[in-house]
Design a protein around this motif. Sequence first.
Motif, PDB file in Angstrom:
ATOM      1  N   PRO A   1       0.854  -1.209   0.000  1.00 15.14           N
ATOM      2  CA  PRO A   1       0.000   0.000   0.000  1.00 15.14           C
ATOM      3  C   PRO A   1       0.880   1.246   0.000  1.00 15.14           C
ATOM      4  O   PRO A   1       1.648   1.468   0.932  1.00 15.14           O
ATOM      5  N   THR A   2       0.787   2.030  -1.037  1.00 18.12           N
ATOM      6  CA  THR A   2       1.665   3.195  -1.189  1.00 18.12           C
ATOM      7  C   THR A   2       0.827   4.400  -1.628  1.00 18.12           C
ATOM      8  O   THR A   2       0.009   4.278  -2.549  1.00 18.12           O
ATOM      9  N   PHE A   3       1.022   5.532  -0.966  1.00 16.10           N
ATOM     10  CA  PHE A   3       0.246   6.751  -1.254  1.00 16.10           C
ATOM     11  C   PHE A   3      -1.261   6.461  -1.294  1.00 16.10           C
ATOM     12  O   PHE A   3      -1.912   6.605  -2.335  1.00 16.10           O
ATOM     13  N   ASN A   4      -1.765   6.029  -0.163  1.00 12.81           N
ATOM     14  CA  ASN A   4      -3.202   5.714  -0.048  1.00 12.81           C
ATOM     15  C   ASN A   4      -3.631   4.664  -1.074  1.00 12.81           C
ATOM     16  O   ASN A   4      -4.677   4.788  -1.703  1.00 12.81           O
ATOM     17  N   PHE A   5      -2.819   3.640  -1.250  1.00 12.59           N
ATOM     18  CA  PHE A   5      -3.135   2.501  -2.134  1.00 12.59           C
ATOM     19  C   PHE A   5      -3.214   2.910  -3.603  1.00 12.59           C
ATOM     20  O   PHE A   5      -3.766   2.191  -4.415  1.00 12.59           O
ATOM     21  N   ARG A   6      -2.637   4.083  -3.937  1.00  8.81           N
ATOM     22  CA  ARG A   6      -2.665   4.495  -5.341  1.00  8.81           C
ATOM     23  C   ARG A   6      -1.587   3.758  -6.115  1.00  8.81           C
ATOM     24  O   ARG A   6      -1.753   3.383  -7.261  1.00  8.81           O
TER      25      ARG A   6
ATOM     26  N   SER B   1      -4.755   4.680   7.253  1.00  9.44           N
ATOM     27  CA  SER B   1      -5.670   4.946   6.153  1.00  9.44           C
ATOM     28  C   SER B   1      -6.267   6.352   6.272  1.00  9.44           C
ATOM     29  O   SER B   1      -6.406   7.064   5.267  1.00  9.44           O
ATOM     30  N   CYS B   2      -6.592   6.755   7.491  1.00 11.53           N
ATOM     31  CA  CYS B   2      -7.191   8.084   7.704  1.00 11.53           C
ATOM     32  C   CYS B   2      -6.198   9.198   7.359  1.00 11.53           C
ATOM     33  O   CYS B   2      -6.557  10.188   6.721  1.00 11.53           O
TER      34      CYS B   2
ATOM     35  N   ALA C   1     -12.163  11.030  12.651  1.00 13.15           N
ATOM     36  CA  ALA C   1     -12.312  10.236  13.889  1.00 13.15           C
ATOM     37  C   ALA C   1     -13.393   9.166  13.768  1.00 13.15           C
ATOM     38  O   ALA C   1     -13.449   8.235  14.569  1.00 13.15           O
ATOM     39  N   HIS C   2     -14.259   9.288  12.752  1.00 12.35           N
ATOM     40  CA  HIS C   2     -15.271   8.250  12.516  1.00 12.35           C
ATOM     41  C   HIS C   2     -14.870   7.339  11.355  1.00 12.35           C
ATOM     42  O   HIS C   2     -15.698   6.595  10.840  1.00 12.35           O
ATOM     43  N   GLY C   3     -13.620   7.448  10.908  1.00 14.42           N
ATOM     44  CA  GLY C   3     -13.142   6.596   9.819  1.00 14.42           C
ATOM     45  C   GLY C   3     -13.276   7.267   8.462  1.00 14.42           C
ATOM     46  O   GLY C   3     -13.904   8.333   8.328  1.00 14.42           O
ATOM     47  N   VAL C   4     -12.678   6.636   7.439  1.00 14.98           N
ATOM     48  CA  VAL C   4     -12.641   7.287   6.115  1.00 14.98           C
ATOM     49  C   VAL C   4     -13.996   7.272   5.406  1.00 14.98           C
ATOM     50  O   VAL C   4     -14.284   8.155   4.601  1.00 14.98           O
ATOM     51  N   ARG C   5     -14.845   6.276   5.703  1.00 12.08           N
ATOM     52  CA  ARG C   5     -16.171   6.255   5.051  1.00 12.08           C
ATOM     53  C   ARG C   5     -16.939   7.521   5.422  1.00 12.08           C
ATOM     54  O   ARG C   5     -17.515   8.190   4.567  1.00 12.08           O
TER      55      ARG C   5
ATOM     56  N   MET D   1     -10.428   4.031   1.543  1.00  9.57           N
ATOM     57  CA  MET D   1     -10.067   2.618   1.407  1.00  9.57           C
ATOM     58  C   MET D   1     -10.659   1.776   2.536  1.00  9.57           C
ATOM     59  O   MET D   1      -9.991   1.443   3.512  1.00  9.57           O
ATOM     60  N   GLN D   2     -11.936   1.444   2.369  1.00  5.71           N
ATOM     61  CA  GLN D   2     -12.644   0.710   3.420  1.00  5.71           C
ATOM     62  C   GLN D   2     -13.633  -0.285   2.816  1.00  5.71           C
ATOM     63  O   GLN D   2     -14.017  -0.163   1.660  1.00  5.71           O
ATOM     64  N   VAL D   3     -14.018  -1.251   3.626  1.00  3.89           N
ATOM     65  CA  VAL D   3     -15.123  -2.151   3.290  1.00  3.89           C
ATOM     66  C   VAL D   3     -16.057  -2.182   4.498  1.00  3.89           C
ATOM     67  O   VAL D   3     -15.605  -2.396   5.633  1.00  3.89           O
ATOM     68  N   LYS D   4     -17.313  -1.922   4.283  1.00  4.91           N
ATOM     69  CA  LYS D   4     -18.338  -1.896   5.346  1.00  4.91           C
ATOM     70  C   LYS D   4     -17.985  -0.898   6.452  1.00  4.91           C
ATOM     71  O   LYS D   4     -18.409  -1.046   7.596  1.00  4.91           O
TER      72      LYS D   4
END
Length: 606
Positions: free
Chosen positions: A254-259, A344-345, A388-392, A407-410
Amino acid sequence: MKGYTGRLLRVNLSDGKVSKEAISDSMKENFLGGRGFAIKLLWDEVKHVDPLSEENKIIFSTGPLTGQPLPSSGKMVIASKSPLTGGYGDGNIGTMASVHLRRAGYDVAVVEGKSEKPCYLLIEDDKVQIKDASGLWGKSTFECQDILEERHGKNTGVLLIGPGGENRVRFSVVLSQKGRAGGRPGMGAVMGSKNLKGIVIKGSGTIPVADENKLKAMGKQGYADIMAKGNYEFWKRQGTMQVLDWCHQNACLPTFNFRESVFEHSKQLDGAMLEKIKVDRKGCPLCNMQCGNIVNDASAHPSELDYENVGMLGPNLGMKDLREVALLNRMADELGLDTISLGSCIAFLMEASEKGLIKEKMGWGDFESARKLVADIGRGEGLGKLVAHGVRSAAKEIGRGSEKWAMQVKGLEVSAYNCHACPGMALSFGTSPIGGSHKDAWIISWEISTDRSSYSEDKVKKVIELQRLRGGLFECLTVCRLPWVEVDFGLHWYPEYMEAITGRRFSMEEFDRIGDRVYNLMRAYWIRENGGWDRQADYPPARWFEEAPSSGSLEGVKLDREKYDQMLSWYYELRGWSQQGIPLKETLEQFGLKGVAEELGHNGHV
Ligand code: SF4
């Protein structure tokens, strides 16, 4: 059945009531322990509640292997309805608290209600007290570990939250022993919402087993077997940090926010670099793999590194100094934040800054900005509030297409594997029962060593096979999977250990069936709590379908949406779920979950 204490401890923080309940034989037979007990209790007792309300409950659950003299058995599962995802949330942690809980005479502790004031629990065998924690509130997990050990003795098990949990950061975790962490989907925030700063456990009893001599002999053999493995010496030197170079070589870092999927400075962060600055190793009780690599960070304080925290706080932020990464990691441990979601945040904010979606300026690899952000997130201040509540949640707030690179699932941030070119691992993230976690089916090494580019049904079968083993067997027996994953410790040991402990022989097929039962119940829980299901929830982040890396050996490669969708259809079919991802009535009944089918059916979901 022997091997269990057979008791559940229940503490209600609202009225101070403490009770001890018997755990039924059918519960042990059908759910084994750990995650199995946790999901059964949540299904029965925690319905349609706000995860941060006093109606939610938090469960500390061990299994029949916990605390026994056999490899890597110092684990417990911490579970609750997740404030990050809104669904089933759990994580395992290796800690003396697991061992002491069992010695104190409990397999499980359930904490419910909410204390008026900050408190901590003190469990000393049958004596259970709710103690004042006003003097601990606001302090780091490291400070509190020292204070509580001084107060109650070093020979105790301590579980703690940091300021992150107190401030309800949705990805705050539970810490123990200054470096062991568990409960990624916000288990720390659930404790914080109950004003529960920690739990101290001192147990003085023994855990009854069916054949003590046999267990001791087999345990000894197991430890010796691990040490004789060919890759044990290398493991001792690098632990999971060996994965960083492997990911770089295989273009899944994972590099530069998975880019991107390779990092030009990876050599400054990898296992070989770790070996140069490593000062010690530590880990969970009863384990001779000790995978926590201790280094002195950029401010000369000890920090415990593994691949996930370095992957997410290193290349994913464009950071190239391992000691600076170690400093961010130590801050996260002190504040009680999950390093995967944290990485990730911060990466999300760096990308948002680069794209001009937020006014703050922070470039890739900007250590000072990252350092300030970690503190702000933990304290719920400044820009920290946005994530603080995550990237979603942050993507919903800033919009403008940012959900594609959240970059999240659920709702749970994906861990440190870039899946532009790993469809099997993408499916594993997509179908993990807690959100974007690698733990239930780490298929990536098998996938890369076989046919990486294929979207075959066999690959789907492999994901399910791994979910049964890793997310079923290991999480329910509540023993670490790493001896099996990393040094090829034989699976045949586990039925043998179970027999010596319980006196009952479980076949691997029975373990599989229990794993499937637990998976179906976890899925049913998500459906009930969400009021339905949509197969889009089982998709990995959009970035992997829409943007290919611009460098590395897999430059230009991205996931194929149609082919992923076909894999997901096979997955549902093989699991006995509808094409919306809902377990069929007959599937639930086949696993003895008739009541669950009825409950979902009554709500019109089946
Ligand atoms: S291998 Fe690592 S995570 Fe597993 S029990 Fe040992 S120290 Fe803990």
